[in-house]
Design a protein around this motif. Structure first.
Motif, PDB file in Angstrom:
ATOM      1  N   HIS A 170     -38.330  59.314  51.992  1.00 51.79           N
ATOM      2  CA  HIS A 170     -38.540  60.709  51.595  1.00 51.79           C
ATOM      3  C   HIS A 170     -39.888  60.865  50.890  1.00 51.79           C
ATOM      4  O   HIS A 170     -40.232  60.088  49.994  1.00 51.79           O
ATOM      5  CB  HIS A 170     -37.418  61.173  50.670  1.00 51.79           C
ATOM      6  CG  HIS A 170     -36.080  61.208  51.337  1.00 51.79           C
ATOM      7  ND1 HIS A 170     -35.641  62.286  52.057  1.00 51.79           N
ATOM      8  CD2 HIS A 170     -35.087  60.265  51.400  1.00 51.79           C
ATOM      9  CE1 HIS A 170     -34.426  62.031  52.536  1.00 51.79           C
ATOM     10  NE2 HIS A 170     -34.075  60.808  52.157  1.00 51.79           N
ATOM     11  N   THR A 171     -40.633  61.871  51.300  1.00 49.04           N
ATOM     12  CA  THR A 171     -41.924  62.170  50.666  1.00 49.04           C
ATOM     13  C   THR A 171     -41.942  63.580  50.086  1.00 49.04           C
ATOM     14  O   THR A 171     -42.783  63.900  49.242  1.00 49.04           O
ATOM     15  CB  THR A 171     -43.075  62.032  51.672  1.00 49.04           C
ATOM     16  OG1 THR A 171     -42.839  62.908  52.791  1.00 49.04           O
ATOM     17  CG2 THR A 171     -43.194  60.593  52.166  1.00 49.04           C
ATOM     18  N   LYS A 172     -41.030  64.415  50.536  1.00 45.58           N
ATOM     19  CA  LYS A 172     -40.927  65.792  50.029  1.00 45.58           C
ATOM     20  C   LYS A 172     -39.677  65.882  49.146  1.00 45.58           C
ATOM     21  O   LYS A 172     -38.578  66.132  49.641  1.00 45.58           O
ATOM     22  CB  LYS A 172     -40.845  66.776  51.198  1.00 45.58           C
ATOM     23  CG  LYS A 172     -42.075  66.726  52.106  1.00 45.58           C
ATOM     24  CD  LYS A 172     -41.907  67.596  53.330  1.00 45.58           C
ATOM     25  CE  LYS A 172     -43.132  67.505  54.238  1.00 45.58           C
ATOM     26  NZ  LYS A 172     -42.962  68.318  55.476  1.00 45.58           N
ATOM     27  N   ILE A 173     -39.900  65.635  47.861  1.00 46.85           N
ATOM     28  CA  ILE A 173     -38.777  65.523  46.918  1.00 46.85           C
ATOM     29  C   ILE A 173     -38.874  66.603  45.856  1.00 46.85           C
ATOM     30  O   ILE A 173     -39.904  66.753  45.188  1.00 46.85           O
ATOM     31  CB  ILE A 173     -38.776  64.135  46.239  1.00 46.85           C
ATOM     32  CG1 ILE A 173     -38.721  63.034  47.309  1.00 46.85           C
ATOM     33  CG2 ILE A 173     -37.604  64.008  45.271  1.00 46.85           C
ATOM     34  CD1 ILE A 173     -38.941  61.637  46.753  1.00 46.85           C
ATOM     35  N   ALA A 174     -37.802  67.366  45.713  1.00 46.91           N
ATOM     36  CA  ALA A 174     -37.745  68.406  44.684  1.00 46.91           C
ATOM     37  C   ALA A 174     -37.002  67.877  43.461  1.00 46.91           C
ATOM     38  O   ALA A 174     -36.275  66.876  43.535  1.00 46.91           O
ATOM     39  CB  ALA A 174     -37.044  69.648  45.231  1.00 46.91           C
ATOM     40  N   HIS A 175     -37.191  68.556  42.343  1.00 47.73           N
ATOM     41  CA  HIS A 175     -36.513  68.160  41.098  1.00 47.73           C
ATOM     42  C   HIS A 175     -35.896  69.394  40.448  1.00 47.73           C
ATOM     43  O   HIS A 175     -36.596  70.386  40.213  1.00 47.73           O
ATOM     44  CB  HIS A 175     -37.506  67.514  40.133  1.00 47.73           C
ATOM     45  CG  HIS A 175     -36.909  67.090  38.822  1.00 47.73           C
ATOM     46  ND1 HIS A 175     -35.713  66.418  38.729  1.00 47.73           N
ATOM     47  CD2 HIS A 175     -37.344  67.242  37.546  1.00 47.73           C
ATOM     48  CE1 HIS A 175     -35.438  66.170  37.453  1.00 47.73           C
ATOM     49  NE2 HIS A 175     -36.419  66.672  36.713  1.00 47.73           N
ATOM     50  N   ILE A 176     -34.588  69.361  40.214  1.00 47.78           N
ATOM     51  CA  ILE A 176     -33.961  70.440  39.444  1.00 47.78           C
ATOM     52  C   ILE A 176     -33.792  69.927  38.025  1.00 47.78           C
ATOM     53  O   ILE A 176     -33.083  68.953  37.779  1.00 47.78           O
ATOM     54  CB  ILE A 176     -32.641  70.937  40.077  1.00 47.78           C
ATOM     55  CG1 ILE A 176     -31.672  69.810  40.394  1.00 47.78           C
ATOM     56  CG2 ILE A 176     -32.930  71.719  41.336  1.00 47.78           C
ATOM     57  CD1 ILE A 176     -30.336  70.318  40.949  1.00 47.78           C
ATOM     58  N   ALA A 177     -34.484  70.586  37.111  1.00 44.20           N
ATOM     59  CA  ALA A 177     -34.617  70.099  35.741  1.00 44.20           C
ATOM     60  C   ALA A 177     -33.862  70.971  34.750  1.00 44.20           C
ATOM     61  O   ALA A 177     -33.536  72.131  35.029  1.00 44.20           O
ATOM     62  CB  ALA A 177     -36.097  70.052  35.359  1.00 44.20           C
ATOM     63  N   SER A 178     -33.605  70.404  33.579  1.00 39.11           N
ATOM     64  CA  SER A 178     -32.958  71.152  32.506  1.00 39.11           C
ATOM     65  C   SER A 178     -33.961  72.105  31.864  1.00 39.11           C
ATOM     66  O   SER A 178     -35.108  71.752  31.610  1.00 39.11           O
ATOM     67  CB  SER A 178     -32.413  70.194  31.446  1.00 39.11           C
ATOM     68  OG  SER A 178     -31.994  70.902  30.290  1.00 39.11           O
ATOM     69  N   SER A 179     -33.490  73.307  31.556  1.00 38.28           N
ATOM     70  CA  SER A 179     -34.342  74.299  30.894  1.00 38.28           C
ATOM     71  C   SER A 179     -34.350  74.112  29.380  1.00 38.28           C
ATOM     72  O   SER A 179     -35.076  74.815  28.676  1.00 38.28           O
ATOM     73  CB  SER A 179     -33.853  75.712  31.226  1.00 38.28           C
ATOM     74  OG  SER A 179     -32.488  75.879  30.833  1.00 38.28           O
ATOM     75  N   HIS A 180     -33.544  73.166  28.867  1.00 42.54           N
ATOM     76  CA  HIS A 180     -33.490  72.939  27.431  1.00 42.54           C
ATOM     77  C   HIS A 180     -34.757  72.228  26.946  1.00 42.54           C
ATOM     78  O   HIS A 180     -35.243  71.301  27.593  1.00 42.54           O
ATOM     79  CB  HIS A 180     -32.258  72.107  27.070  1.00 42.54           C
ATOM     80  CG  HIS A 180     -30.981  72.880  27.186  1.00 42.54           C
ATOM     81  ND1 HIS A 180     -29.779  72.426  26.702  1.00 42.54           N
ATOM     82  CD2 HIS A 180     -30.707  74.101  27.729  1.00 42.54           C
ATOM     83  CE1 HIS A 180     -28.827  73.309  26.946  1.00 42.54           C
ATOM     84  NE2 HIS A 180     -29.370  74.324  27.574  1.00 42.54           N
ATOM     85  N   ASP A 181     -35.251  72.648  25.808  1.00 43.10           N
ATOM     86  CA  ASP A 181     -36.479  72.081  25.248  1.00 43.10           C
ATOM     87  C   ASP A 181     -36.139  70.835  24.429  1.00 43.10           C
ATOM     88  O   ASP A 181     -36.187  70.849  23.196  1.00 43.10           O
ATOM     89  CB  ASP A 181     -37.183  73.122  24.374  1.00 43.10           C
ATOM     90  CG  ASP A 181     -38.524  72.632  23.853  1.00 43.10           C
ATOM     91  OD1 ASP A 181     -39.070  71.683  24.441  1.00 43.10           O
ATOM     92  OD2 ASP A 181     -39.001  73.188  22.851  1.00 43.10           O
ATOM     93  N   ILE A 182     -35.776  69.761  25.130  1.00 45.50           N
ATOM     94  CA  ILE A 182     -35.418  68.504  24.473  1.00 45.50           C
ATOM     95  C   ILE A 182     -36.155  67.355  25.157  1.00 45.50           C
ATOM     96  O   ILE A 182     -36.602  67.484  26.295  1.00 45.50           O
ATOM     97  CB  ILE A 182     -33.891  68.245  24.516  1.00 45.50           C
ATOM     98  CG1 ILE A 182     -33.375  68.213  25.950  1.00 45.50           C
ATOM     99  CG2 ILE A 182     -33.147  69.285  23.692  1.00 45.50           C
ATOM    100  CD1 ILE A 182     -31.895  67.838  26.073  1.00 45.50           C
ATOM    101  N   GLU A 183     -36.251  66.230  24.444  1.00 43.59           N
ATOM    102  CA  GLU A 183     -37.040  65.111  24.965  1.00 43.59           C
ATOM    103  C   GLU A 183     -36.451  64.537  26.248  1.00 43.59           C
ATOM    104  O   GLU A 183     -37.198  64.078  27.117  1.00 43.59           O
ATOM    105  CB  GLU A 183     -37.152  64.015  23.905  1.00 43.59           C
ATOM    106  CG  GLU A 183     -35.830  63.433  23.454  1.00 43.59           C
ATOM    107  CD  GLU A 183     -35.988  62.472  22.285  1.00 43.59           C
ATOM    108  OE1 GLU A 183     -35.043  61.725  22.022  1.00 43.59           O
ATOM    109  OE2 GLU A 183     -37.052  62.477  21.645  1.00 43.59           O
ATOM    110  N   ASP A 184     -35.128  64.572  26.417  1.00 39.24           N
ATOM    111  CA  ASP A 184     -34.503  64.057  27.635  1.00 39.24           C
ATOM    112  C   ASP A 184     -35.077  64.756  28.869  1.00 39.24           C
ATOM    113  O   ASP A 184     -35.419  64.124  29.871  1.00 39.24           O
ATOM    114  CB  ASP A 184     -32.988  64.273  27.618  1.00 39.24           C
ATOM    115  CG  ASP A 184     -32.309  63.645  26.429  1.00 39.24           C
ATOM    116  OD1 ASP A 184     -32.847  63.784  25.317  1.00 39.24           O
ATOM    117  OD2 ASP A 184     -31.254  63.028  26.603  1.00 39.24           O
ATOM    118  N   ALA A 185     -35.140  66.089  28.798  1.00 41.99           N
ATOM    119  CA  ALA A 185     -35.624  66.869  29.939  1.00 41.99           C
ATOM    120  C   ALA A 185     -37.080  66.559  30.234  1.00 41.99           C
ATOM    121  O   ALA A 185     -37.470  66.368  31.399  1.00 41.99           O
ATOM    122  CB  ALA A 185     -35.445  68.358  29.644  1.00 41.99           C
TER     123      ALA A 185
END
Length: 332
Positions: free
Chosen positions: A176-191
């Motif tokens: 795979h070369t076209k990879i999307a990321h669904i991320a957390s909207s929380h403002d924390i270091e984990d995200a």
């Protein structure tokens, strides 16, 4: 309601003798102990826990702050902490902070005022300095899922950057070369760390991640649904998705199913956490294992040792994630 004076009168001893029996003082004689216990049973007297704590300087209680105990992730944390505490004859006092600064602060204040000598704190909303101040006040306080350099030897954390890097690299190795990321909207270091791990893996493999390929949402299934719908609505060209956690991945799976997108035949998916959920969705979810049980056990052991003034062996408190291969990834 019976008082300590009532117990003393019934047992034919002094109030001081009753106090010694209640607090297991070696100065109490066997005869006095038996007389006081019989009197307490007859009168239905229960010693005041706070009063006993003032004498013994311990409530035999371990304080735990989590985000939300109804979340299975935190439920696992609490259960692991309780297992360790139980072996030391202690019980847990658990508070929710909901990743909200004022609620986290109020919870920690409650735990301290309840005379908990050992604290396991999962805080995302309070600043480093606020937590350092609490740690200076409570020598048995340990942070979990948080790293503060000044408290490095009292922080149990996970390498989130590495986990997201592993997930992304795993997809790249599968073509795979076209990879999307669904991320957390929380403002924390984990995200932040997981986004950076995704970007680093892409760059290290000669792929330039586009900001258009990253969508944000609440770190739950509904947030995963919304982020995935946004990706589809924008007509982002992708063949794989790295999700912030398993809940967001499951939300994505639901949206793909609604839109006739087959997983993993058309889109591959990797989650994060390896909670119970990951094993029972369809297809079974490839994910990153978050060893929260081991981390909670270590945090509790460390907190108990520090509270007693013991020095633990010098070792790394930084845990490494591993990938769990299941059925949601297919080669291109």
């Amino acid at each position: 309601m019976a008082t300590i004076k009532d117990v003393a009168k019934e047992a034919g001893v002094s109030v001081a003798t009753v106090s010694r029996v209640i607090n297991n003082s070696p100065k109490a004689s066997a005869v006095s102990i038996e007389a006081v216990k019989q009197a307490m049973a007859k009168l239905g007297y229960r010693p005041n826990a706070n009063a006993r704590a003032l004498v013994s300087q311990s409530t035999q209680t371990v304080g735990v702050l989590v985000g939300d105990v109804s979340d299975p992730f935190f439920g696992t944390l609490v259960k692991a902490a309780d297992k360790v505490a139980h072996t030391h004859g202690k019980h847990l006092l658990v508070c929710n902070g909901y990743h909200h600064a004022e609620q986290e602060k109020a919870a920690i204040e409650l735990l301290i005022n309840s005379r908990c000598e050992s604290l396991i704190i999962h805080s995302k909303a309070l600043s480093d300095q606020e937590l350092i101040q609490y740690a200076n006040e409570v020598k048995g306080m340990v942070l979990i899922n948080r790293h503060i350099p000044e408290l490095a030897d009292r922080c149990i954390s996970l390498d989130n950057h590495k986990g997201s890097y592993l997930a992304t690299e795993f997809l790249i190795r599968h073509g795979h070369t076209k990879i999307a990321h669904i991320a957390s909207s929380h403002d924390i270091e984990d995200a932040e760390e997981r986004i950076e791990g995704y970007r680093a893996a892409m760059r290290d493999n000669g792929l330039e991640p586009s900001s258009n390929c990253i969508e944000y949402g609440e770190p739950d299934s509904e947030g995963g649904e919304q982020a995935t719908r946004n990706l589809l609505t924008k007509s982002v060209d992708f063949t794989a998705v790295v999700a912030y956690n398993d809940y967001m991945a499951v939300g994505a799976l639901s949206v793909f199913e609604e839109n006739g997108v087959q997983v993993p035949q058309q889109v591959s998916m990797v989650g994060f956490d390896d909670g119970m959920l990951a094993k029972y969705v369809h297809p079974k979810l490839t994910t990153i294992r978050y060893p929260i049980e081991l981390m909670a056990e270590k945090a509790t052991t460390l907190a108990l040792m520090l509270a007693k003034g013991e020095k633990p062996e010098v070792e790394s408190n930084r845990f490494s994630p591993t990938i769990v291969r299941r059925m949601s990834v297919e080669k291109r």
